[in-house]
Design an enzyme around this catalytic site. Structure first.
Site, PDB file in Angstrom:
ATOM      1  N   SER A 301       0.863  -1.196   0.000  1.00  0.00           N
ATOM      2  CA  SER A 301       0.000   0.000   0.000  1.00  0.00           C
ATOM      3  C   SER A 301       0.887   1.229   0.000  1.00  0.00           C
ATOM      4  CB  SER A 301      -0.868   0.019   1.260  1.00  0.00           C
ATOM      5  OG  SER A 301      -0.112   0.461   2.378  1.00  0.00           O
ATOM      6  N   ASP A 302       0.295   2.393  -0.231  1.00  0.00           N
ATOM      7  CA  ASP A 302       1.063   3.612   0.013  1.00  0.00           C
ATOM      8  C   ASP A 302       0.987   3.909   1.516  1.00  0.00           C
ATOM      9  OD1 ASP A 302       2.594   5.857  -0.259  1.00  0.00           O
ATOM     10  OD2 ASP A 302       1.437   6.735  -1.881  1.00  0.00           O
ATOM     11  N   TRP A 303       1.751   4.886   1.896  1.00  0.00           N
ATOM     12  CA  TRP A 303       1.909   5.263   3.304  1.00  0.00           C
ATOM     13  C   TRP A 303       0.545   5.533   3.965  1.00  0.00           C
ATOM     14  CZ3 TRP A 303       6.700   6.444   5.860  1.00  0.00           C
ATOM     15  CH2 TRP A 303       6.586   7.126   7.062  1.00  0.00           C
ATOM     16  N   SER A 305      -2.179   4.302   3.549  1.00  0.00           N
ATOM     17  CA  SER A 305      -3.368   4.355   2.695  1.00  0.00           C
ATOM     18  C   SER A 305      -4.380   3.269   3.030  1.00  0.00           C
ATOM     19  CB  SER A 305      -2.988   4.316   1.206  1.00  0.00           C
ATOM     20  OG  SER A 305      -2.473   3.065   0.836  1.00  0.00           O
TER      21      SER A 305
END
Ligand code: NOJ
Length: 773
Positions: A301-303, A305
């Site tokens: 995932s992104d930070w 997210s």
């Protein structure tokens, strides 16, 4: 000893993180021997063996250990337990943002020697355009139109990062961006899916080398899947609304290209795509990625997210967020801890099946296996320092920077600077900034390593030319982003209006007293990148006034731009004799700019984005569909032209080139085959230089309208003075296929095509051909 960690910004985003880890223990690890369970031997290499190895390991793991593998932790975020303890208990699969080799090694030893199953950690970092040696920003790399140069730059970046123990970069960002207000346009390859795909592949090859685990290389992570570049209004993190046609034909191709080039991992995006957050979007992460493209790598995932799925108004709570992310296809959660806290409950309740959970863990273990981490997870900290900012790195960075610059204007051949000029007025605070020249996402770069423009010009010119420098104006940015704290641009020193006026006039006096003026203008490092979108594309502060005042002196003026997005150059494009877009050129930027201004290097870069005249024109990408009255294409606004200031693919050189004798190997070609397109390119000047041969096509009719022109081939060629070469591009008809909004599928539709070859998207050398079934 304790590790020093930079304070965490209140918001929980990204980068800030930047951890400067002092040597020594993060949290003292007890020396007690931990009972070793035997892990299967990892001295095997085939994929079958890998699967057997991973399955055997998976069979031994507890639910907590599995979830641990799925958790990626940044040490500057709030942790439930000390990092060592997490590694020892198998509660973490990866750390990000640790850049100290000794610390990486130490934590790795905790995981491998002291955890129950001895599973190595994977250490990730944003190696975006260099690690310690900073290379030109990705948008600049795309401007080289030279995949080989981009591949080399990223392989050099990988070399430094891997010497530090980093095994995984969160790059390349392959988001197509057609809105220069969006700050992250600097991290991508611009507006075009074909150029973007070639640059994406090159970066993957550069980072990863021959295959995952190649020595001196790191794993790539293609990001952000998908559509982040289309955020509404260019506002970072906003929703994206993209039609299926644009998604498949414009936004997806660079991802698919990177995956086909072997990218080992992929990152989900922050925003909602057409109403569904990308991190919980099963259509993206499963249907397209796994089912359609057969992606075999790891999805992170992104930070934060995953946790943010609740903020989006999508997931009801953390448990729902964790379940939705995993069920959509996220294998590893970056920094938020919904997996750690809530995934077990979701599994117990059957919301996430054991099979889904195991598939994610299997993917992570397989990735670690392929990277060779089960065999050798360590780095030798004693060898790290000697591999950073070496002369080899500096040379490569300098060559990349000269290769990426784009010459936008050169009236009367003002550049390269004639030896007759005995005095140069060098103006602009960016000319002496060691931080700004590196650009955003240069987290491990040391400003002290940078060569400024002032230093570069002094080295190159001062033996027979006098260089007088002053700032003229300073650029100030109100702090609007948490990332500002990490940027080290010099703080403004001019405090009062009177001081500012005096400095402004002093600069103009210097211009008057000199033979030629070089103005280094643009944006601060913190004005592009994440959380750095802009409302205006004007040169910030009083730089435009300074430029106009310098030109008003009547002295020849060269404008050197340090920035990473198209800026408002409408006035400059008519009044400033020479404009060199140097982008953020990195550690060796000052030397590279001196090479270019002196003529030791000849600019050959081309714009990877159409350059608008005004913010009101955005988006102004060249590949748009024709409409009812194409002949008035230039007059669609009441108050100005609708053409860009500089077209996509545009860039001058100190040399001049002709392209003649366009010919096709055949007037027709079968779908699936290649058509050879040849043109004679001649350097018609007395100076060696580079030109980029660009090939565009247009399909005349089909199940859907197709863009007026689309880039389908290019090659950067170096030609000696007077040299002529025949360049043959193999036009792959597979690349002429498209996803049709009528048929809802991708196909090559037979029919008649136009083709142009030339210097940019306005190329006029035309031919046509038919694609047969
Ligand atoms: C957030 C950014 O969107 C992403 O690109 C980056 O890789 C991560 N933070 C880690 O820094």
């Amino acid at each position: 000893m304790r590790t020093k960690i930079v304070p965490v910004p209140k918001l929980s985003f990204t980068l800030a993180p930047f951890l400067v880890l002092a040597s020594g223990l993060l949290f003292a690890a007890p020396n007690a021997a931990v009972a070793r369970q035997s892990a299967p031997s990892a001295h095997v290499s085939s994929d079958q063996d890998a699967t057997a190895f991973v399955n055997a390991l998976l069979g031994k793991m507890t639910l907590e250990e599995k979830i641990g593998q799925m958790s990626q932790v940044a040490l500057n975020t709030k942790l439930d337990e000390p990092a060592d303890e997490m590694a020892r208990k198998g509660q973490v699969g990866s750390f990000l943002f640790i850049t100290d080799a000794a610390e990486i090694n130490r934590l790795q030893h905790v995981a491998v020697d002291q955890s129950r199953l001895h599973i190595p950690l994977i250490f990730g970092f944003d190696v975006i355009h260099g690690f310690r040696t900073i290379y030109p920003v990705p948008l600049a790399m795309a401007a080289s139109w030279d995949p080989a140069v981009v591949e080399h730059a990223q392989s050099m970046a990988a070399k430094e990062a891997s010497a530090t123990g980093i095994q995984w970069t969160f790059a390349p960002m392959v988001d197509i961006a057609r809105d220069p207000r969006w700050g992250r346009i600097m991290e991508g390859a611009g507006e075009d899916p074909f150029l973007g795909s070639r640059i994406a592949e090159a970066q993957v090859r550069g980072f990863q080398g021959e295959s995952l685990g190649a020595p001196g290389h790191i794993m790539a992570c293609v990001k952000h899947f998908a559509g982040y570049g289309a955020v509404s209004g260019g506002r970072d993190y906003e929703e994206s609304n993209i039609s299926d046609e644009q998604l498949w034909n414009v936004y997806f191709p660079p991802f698919q290209a990177a995956i086909n080039a072997g990218a080992g991992s992929l990152m989900s995006a922050y925003m909602d795509l057409n109403g569904v957050p990308a991190t919980g979007n099963r259509f993206l992460l499963h249907d397209v990625l796994r089912d359609d493209w057969k992606f075999q790598g790891l999805v992170v995932s992104d930070w934060n997210s995953v946790e943010s799925l609740t903020t989006h108004g999508f997931a009801s709570d953390e448990e729902d967020a964790a379940a939705r992310a995993v069920n959509a296809g996220v294998d590893m959660e970056m920094t938020s801890s919904t997996f750690q806290h809530k995934l077990a409950a979701a599994v117990h309740q059957g919301v996430v099946t054991q099979a889904t959970l195991d598939a994610a863990v299997r993917q992570i273990l397989l990735t670690k296996y392929r990277l060779g981490l089960f065999r050798n997870p360590y780095v030798d900290p004693a060898k790290t320092a000697s591999q950073l900012v070496t002369q080899e790195q500096r040379d490569a960075a300098r060559q990349t920077a000269t290769h990426t610059a784009v010459l936008l204007r050169n009236e009367g051949n003002l550049l390269p600077l004639s030896k007759q000029y005995k005095s140069i007025a060098l103006i602009g605070s960016l000319a002496e900034s060691k931080a700004d020249i590196m650009g955003s996402w240069s987290l491990a770069g040391h400003p002290s390593d940078s060569v400024t423009v002032l230093e570069g010009l002094k080295k190159r010119f001062s033996s027979d030319t006098q260089i007088a420098y002053t700032k003229g104006v300073e650029i100030e940015r109100e702090q609007t982003s948490i990332f500002d704290e990490q940027f080290t641009s010099p703080k403004p020193t001019l405090k009062t209006d009177a001081e500012r006026d005096a400095e402004f006039h002093h600069a103009i006096d210097l211009v008057r007293q000199s033979d030629v003026a070089v103005l280094v203008l643009g944006e601060l490092q913190s004005m592009s990148g994440e959380q750095a979108s802009r409302l205006s594309l004007d040169l910030p502060g009083k730089q435009e006034e300074l430029l106009e005042a310098a030109v008003a002196t009547g002295k020849p003026v060269v404008l050197v731009l340090l920035n990473a997005r198209p800026l408002n150059l409408t006035w400059a494009s008519q009044h400033v004799a020479a404009i060199l877009e140097a982008w953020y050129p990195g550690t060796e930027g000052g030397d590279a700019i001196a090479d270019l201004l002196s003529g030791d290097a000849n600019p050959g870069g081309k714009l990877p984005v159409a350059w608008p005249r005004s913010v009101g024109q955005i988006p102004i990408n060249y590949a748009r569909n024709l409409t009812q009255v194409p002949e008035t294409a230039d007059a669609r606004y009441w108050d100005g032209p609708s053409t860009p200031l500089y077209p996509f693919g545009y860039g001058l050189s100190y040399s001049s080139f002709s392209m003649t004798n366009l010919r096709l190997a055949s007037p027709s070609v079968h779908a699936g085959s290649k058509l050879e397109v040849s043109v004679d390119v001649q350097n018609t000047s007395s100076r060696d230089g580079d030109e980029v041969v660009q090939l565009y096509t247009h399909q005349r009719a089909g199940s859907a309208s197709r863009p007026v022109r689309e880039l389908k081939g290019f090659r950067r060629v170096s030609l000696k003075a007077g040299e002529k070469q025949t360049i043959t591009l193999a036009l792959n008809t597979n690349g002429l296929g498209f996803w049709s909004p009528q048929t809802h599928r991708w196909s090559i539709e037979p029919g008649q095509f136009d083709l142009w070859v030339g210097h940019d998207e306005t190329a006029s050398d035309h031919a046509s051909f038919a694609v047969l079934p």
